[in-house]
Design an enzyme around this catalytic site. Structure first.
Site, PDB file in Angstrom:
ATOM      1  N   LYS A  71     -14.691 -30.679 -16.113  1.00 37.15           N
ATOM      2  CA  LYS A  71     -15.705 -30.412 -17.134  1.00 37.15           C
ATOM      3  C   LYS A  71     -16.064 -28.934 -17.214  1.00 37.15           C
ATOM      4  O   LYS A  71     -16.089 -28.350 -18.306  1.00 37.15           O
ATOM      5  CB  LYS A  71     -16.953 -31.255 -16.829  1.00 37.15           C
ATOM      6  N   THR A  73     -14.247 -26.444 -16.077  1.00 37.98           N
ATOM      7  CA  THR A  73     -13.016 -25.782 -16.497  1.00 37.98           C
ATOM      8  C   THR A  73     -12.877 -25.831 -18.017  1.00 37.98           C
ATOM      9  O   THR A  73     -12.544 -24.826 -18.665  1.00 37.98           O
ATOM     10  CB  THR A  73     -11.802 -26.457 -15.826  1.00 37.98           C
ATOM     11  N   ARG A  94     -24.579 -23.921 -15.154  1.00 36.10           N
ATOM     12  CA  ARG A  94     -25.423 -23.972 -13.963  1.00 36.10           C
ATOM     13  C   ARG A  94     -24.817 -23.137 -12.830  1.00 36.10           C
ATOM     14  O   ARG A  94     -23.613 -22.890 -12.803  1.00 36.10           O
ATOM     15  CB  ARG A  94     -25.576 -25.413 -13.472  1.00 36.10           C
ATOM     16  N   LYS A 105     -17.080 -31.540  -2.663  1.00 35.00           N
ATOM     17  CA  LYS A 105     -16.795 -31.292  -4.076  1.00 35.00           C
ATOM     18  C   LYS A 105     -16.222 -29.897  -4.326  1.00 35.00           C
ATOM     19  O   LYS A 105     -15.412 -29.690  -5.221  1.00 35.00           O
ATOM     20  CB  LYS A 105     -18.083 -31.478  -4.892  1.00 35.00           C
ATOM     21  N   ALA A 273     -27.289 -33.469 -11.288  1.00 29.95           N
ATOM     22  CA  ALA A 273     -27.492 -34.446 -12.364  1.00 29.95           C
ATOM     23  C   ALA A 273     -27.650 -35.863 -11.843  1.00 29.95           C
ATOM     24  O   ALA A 273     -28.173 -36.712 -12.541  1.00 29.95           O
ATOM     25  CB  ALA A 273     -26.332 -34.394 -13.352  1.00 29.95           C
ATOM     26  N   PHE A 301     -22.047 -34.111 -14.063  1.00 26.43           N
ATOM     27  CA  PHE A 301     -21.446 -35.430 -13.866  1.00 26.43           C
ATOM     28  C   PHE A 301     -21.139 -36.108 -15.199  1.00 26.43           C
ATOM     29  O   PHE A 301     -20.890 -35.443 -16.205  1.00 26.43           O
ATOM     30  CB  PHE A 301     -22.327 -36.293 -12.962  1.00 26.43           C
ATOM     31  N   PHE A 381      -2.583 -32.875 -17.619  1.00 18.19           N
ATOM     32  CA  PHE A 381      -1.835 -32.803 -16.358  1.00 18.19           C
ATOM     33  C   PHE A 381      -0.346 -32.945 -16.674  1.00 18.19           C
ATOM     34  O   PHE A 381       0.037 -33.619 -17.634  1.00 18.19           O
ATOM     35  CB  PHE A 381      -2.271 -33.906 -15.391  1.00 18.19           C
ATOM     36  N   TRP A 409      -6.709 -25.062 -17.905  1.00 17.47           N
ATOM     37  CA  TRP A 409      -6.481 -24.770 -16.486  1.00 17.47           C
ATOM     38  C   TRP A 409      -5.217 -23.931 -16.329  1.00 17.47           C
ATOM     39  O   TRP A 409      -5.183 -22.970 -15.581  1.00 17.47           O
ATOM     40  CB  TRP A 409      -6.341 -26.067 -15.682  1.00 17.47           C
TER      41      TRP A 409
END
Length: 556
Positions: A71, A73, A94, A105, A273, A301, A381, A409
């Site tokens: 998210k 990214t 954030r 994480k 969140a 999230f 991907f 990415w």
């Protein structure tokens, strides 16, 4: 393949003053924290308030899985893509918490060639905002215990102290502690607790305050304890407001950094969140809207948590009206929701995709309830197949959503152009008629049940005896008009992290409720969600190091 930190360390950053010039910000408008970080001055923020607002784009996601969604990214790459298209854009994010950085994480700077930099600074101490919040929180705790020790003039019931100390680290042994042991001079013996800094009310207050005056008013309203006759005691009652505000005087100013492609990014505040409201600061978002034609922000999230709170708390309080939502998913995560083990996600499996896509379906339905146009993007991907991508594309378009593949990415802004074009098309063709999910006039239980039924898909809500008493007390004290901030696992639409996909025939269990009067919402704890996380068996901290030249490794 290079790691995120290797890509970030090889980046050639522009001096932050040069990045600021793209937004018409001069060196005199900045407070510099080295060459590549700065805070916006109060004078500058006041000077842009009469400008028209740009378009506000929220980036959210399906429920997170071990397969990863990307998210942040996507948010960063979308901002870079707008730059490639010659659009004036700012990203509003954030700040990361140290807890996840050293836990499981990792950091929150984006990934690959869609990152904000300096990555190490951002993920570690940055400009000291979280340290200031931690200090202000713990100063309030110290003043509260000192008031009790010095005669307890307010008649505080030590069994009803609700203010907790904090630390920005995952440290489970501090969840429940005993303080005041020792001699009489060492204080009153009582049970106490720690929460992680990003779950504190001061973090929420800082992120929702629109000025220093508003910050102080919110700090003053924070409930820290109750008296023997059940009356709330506030931070103002114990004389904590001015000194806390002094600690926060710099932390309240938004931070300016850049992406790998030198797109400006305002990174400020960082409430979780799953246990807090999950959005960057109102000041950063509102200032960004005055500086650019397009502002890309994100909420933490999945959309059941971050987006719901962005809409029902942040937008409600700040008068923000989002123009579009980007909903991030991956083929891998959808197959995981369909029951495929993490080790087999690289193999084409249309049956599992069809089974797991119901998670995406529910999030689309939820976002459409707010009458904001939705663009779905698949974070790409190499293992994704044409059949899988076509299936998701058709699924989204049948539900009235634009669809685009994101390759940010791997390719940075270039890989986000298709998504940016779909967002621009949506902004041109579809009007946002944003509204909140529920009205202020509903009771607290009606608000809780509205979120549980409409957003989570629950059949109903079960309250513990303690929660029933707490909600009744909060209503009696006049807090019924506040929105609810639901603390829930991020891994499922339900409050059970093991229920993937789109769970049905379940109830939400509410175990506790308390007011964050300064932030302006009632926190509702569901299931087994923790306000102080713990470390895993093999935390990321084991793999983080620094050499003699000061180069950090292992941070991600």
């Amino acid at each position: 393949m290079k790691t995120d930190i290797e890509i970030a360390q090889e980046a050639v950053m522009e001096p932050i003053g040069k990045v600021a010039e793209k937004l018409g910000i001069s060196a005199d408008d900045l407070e510099f924290y080295g060459k590549y970080k700065a805070k916006l001055s109060e004078e500058f923020m006041a000077s842009v308030q009469d400008r028209p607002d740009g378009k506000l784009i929220l980036v959210t996601a399906i429920n997170p899985t071990p397969a990863g969604e990307g998210k942040t990214t996507t948010s960063v790459g979308l901002g870079e893509a707008f730059g490639k298209l010659g659009k004036k854009a700012v990203i509003a994010l954030r700040e990361p918490s140290l807890g996840p950085c050293f836990g499981i994480k990792g950091g929150a700077a984006g990934g690959g060639y869609a990152q904000v930099v300096p990555m190490e600074d951002l993920n570690l101490h940055f400009t000291g905002d979280f340290h200031a919040i931690t200090s202000a929180n713990n100063l309030c705790a110290a003043l509260l215990d000192n008031h009790i020790q010095q005669g307890n003039e307010l008649g505080i019931d030590t069994r009803q102290v609700v203010w907790k100390r904090c630390l920005d680290m995952n440290d489970r042994v501090l969840r429940n502690i005993v303080v005041g042991l020792g001699a009489k001079a060492d204080g009153t013996v009582r049970e106490d607790h720690f929460v992680i800094t990003v779950a504190t009310e001061i973090m929420a207050v800082l992120c929702l305050a629109e000025s220093m005056e508003d910050l102080k008013n919110r700090l003053a309203r924070m409930v820290v304890a109750y008296t023997f006759d059940g009356k709330p005691v506030t931070a103002q009652d114990i004389g904590a407001v001015g000194s806390m505000a002094a600690l926060l005087k710099d932390a309240i100013k938004p931070n300016l950094i850049q992406t790998l492609e030198h797109t400006p990014a305002l990174v400020h505040g960082g409430p979780f969140a799953n246990i807090a409201h999950g959005c960057n600061s109102v000041r950063a978002t509102k200032t960004a809207l005055k500086l650019a034609d397009y502002v890309i922000t994100e909420a933490g999230f999945g959309a059941d948590l971050g987006a719901e709170k962005f809409f029902d708390i942040k937008c409600r309080q700040a008068g923000l009206k989002p123009d579009a939502v980007v909903l991030v998913a991956t083929v891998r995560a959808l197959k995981y929701n369909g029951g495929v083990p993490k080790t087999e996600l690289g193999t084409e499996n249309l049956d599992a995709l069809a089974k797991g896509i119901v998670n995406l379906e529910k999030h689309i339905e939820n976002l459409q309830k707010y009458d904001v146009p939705v663009v779905v993007t698949l974070n790409s991907f190499l293992t994704d197949t044409e059949q899988e991508i076509s299936f998701v594309k058709r699924f989204c378009e049948e539900r009235g959503c634009e669809f685009a593949i994101s390759q940010v990415w791997e390719k940075g802004g270039e890989g986000g152009i298709a998504l940016a074009q779909k967002v621009l098309k949506t902004l041109e063709e579809k009007e946002s008629r944003f509204h909140v999910l529920y009205e202020d006039s509903l009771s607290l239980t009606e608000k809780i049940e509205t979120v549980a039924r409409e957003i989570y898909g629950a059949d109903g809500v079960v309250y513990s005896p303690a929660a029933k008493k707490q909600l009744a007390k909060l209503a009696e004290l006049g807090f019924s008009g506040l929105p609810v901030c639901m603390a829930k696992t991020q891994y499922s639409l339900s409050d059970n992290p093991a229920l993937l996909g789109r769970p049905e025939h379940f109830e939400i269990s509410v175990r506790e409720a308390y007011v964050s009067a300064g932030a302006g919402f009632v926190v509702v704890l569901t299931g087994a969600v923790m306000t102080m996380p713990g470390l895993p068996k093999s935390p990321a901290a084991f793999r983080i190091d620094v050499n003699e030249d000061g180069k950090i490794t292992g941070l991600f």
